[in-house]
Motif scaffolding. Sequence first.
Motif, mmCIF file in Angstrom:
data_model
loop_
_atom_site.group_PDB
_atom_site.id
_atom_site.type_symbol
_atom_site.label_atom_id
_atom_site.label_comp_id
_atom_site.label_asym_id
_atom_site.label_seq_id
_atom_site.Cartn_x
_atom_site.Cartn_y
_atom_site.Cartn_z
ATOM 1 N N ARG A 84 12.545 0.796 -1.542
ATOM 2 C CA ARG A 84 12.946 2.204 -1.734
ATOM 3 C C ARG A 84 14.424 2.364 -1.386
ATOM 4 N NH1 ARG A 84 9.287 5.923 -1.883
ATOM 5 N NH2 ARG A 84 7.834 4.809 -0.530
ATOM 6 N N LEU A 104 7.952 -4.234 -3.640
ATOM 7 C CA LEU A 104 8.359 -2.830 -3.651
ATOM 8 C C LEU A 104 9.487 -2.591 -2.652
ATOM 9 C CD1 LEU A 104 4.775 -1.290 -3.546
ATOM 10 C CD2 LEU A 104 6.357 -1.048 -5.471
ATOM 11 N N ALA A 114 12.264 4.518 -5.931
ATOM 12 C CA ALA A 114 11.577 3.250 -5.663
ATOM 13 C C ALA A 114 11.939 2.204 -6.707
ATOM 14 C CB ALA A 114 10.065 3.463 -5.657
ATOM 15 N N TYR A 123 3.510 4.980 -4.756
ATOM 16 C CA TYR A 123 4.606 4.610 -3.856
ATOM 17 C C TYR A 123 5.888 5.371 -4.216
ATOM 18 C CZ TYR A 123 8.045 1.485 -1.620
ATOM 19 O OH TYR A 123 9.079 0.968 -0.880
ATOM 20 N N ALA A 124 6.117 5.580 -5.507
ATOM 21 C CA ALA A 124 7.357 6.201 -5.981
ATOM 22 C C ALA A 124 7.254 7.719 -5.939
ATOM 23 C CB ALA A 124 7.657 5.745 -7.402
#
Length: 250
Positions: free
Chosen positions: A247, A245, A129, A36-37
């Motif tokens: 961002r 999560l 993130a 994700y990051a």
Amino acid sequence: MTVDRKRSVVFGEAVEEYEAARPGYPDRLVTEVLEYAPDGPVLEVGAGTGKATAGFAAHGVDLTCVEPDPRMAAALTRRCPQAKVEIGIFEDYVPDKAFALLYSAQAWHWVDRDRRWDLAHAALAPSGAVAVFWNLYGVTDPDLRAALAAVDRRYGVTTSSLHLDHSDRAEVVEHELADDPRFTDLDYRHYAHADRYSAGRYLDLVRSISAYRILDAESRERLLREIGALLGDEVDMTLTTDLFLGRRAD
């Protein structure tokens, strides 16, 4: 929101119990967070003895860990010598770089609620993130869990009890960021598996929880004896991990 600083650093009194009894985090969670990051340096807030750190360090990331308790930090350094460890609270930490990922495992609630997302935003690079996650420890047998909760109530352990049925931490994080334009791509994920603890390991888990550590020593030992009398030799556990999560939007 005021953070109970005394309670937030009691874990160093039980480093061995914490290390022996606390579970780590799913490998799939670590992989998905890193997917994700964006690529880049990683910051961990409240690293403890490295229960989450070890999984991220295994991926070879450039890792900086902030940990307020020197006793926990010493165990962290032994376990993850490749990580840079900063001793102190996140509210006082001054980043020396912009981070592609900031994560916190089991510790975000110890950061000042009025400042934590400002601090996270300031520490992240654009599009960086943030990942916040917790393990929840559930005794599988509902009758045993209820009996253990009754012991907690007798000793005044009514918040952060190991034997409560529900945690609202993920909902709190989601609520805090729902209308914050600085963060986007919000996501929630859940992981679960079964485990079996010996009675001794379960009692060490109790010893590692702040709600029990702040009891006076005599009361805590009485509580542990009462819990031990209910356990038998082993305890079936349902371990779940909630992951939130987000961002940085800019």
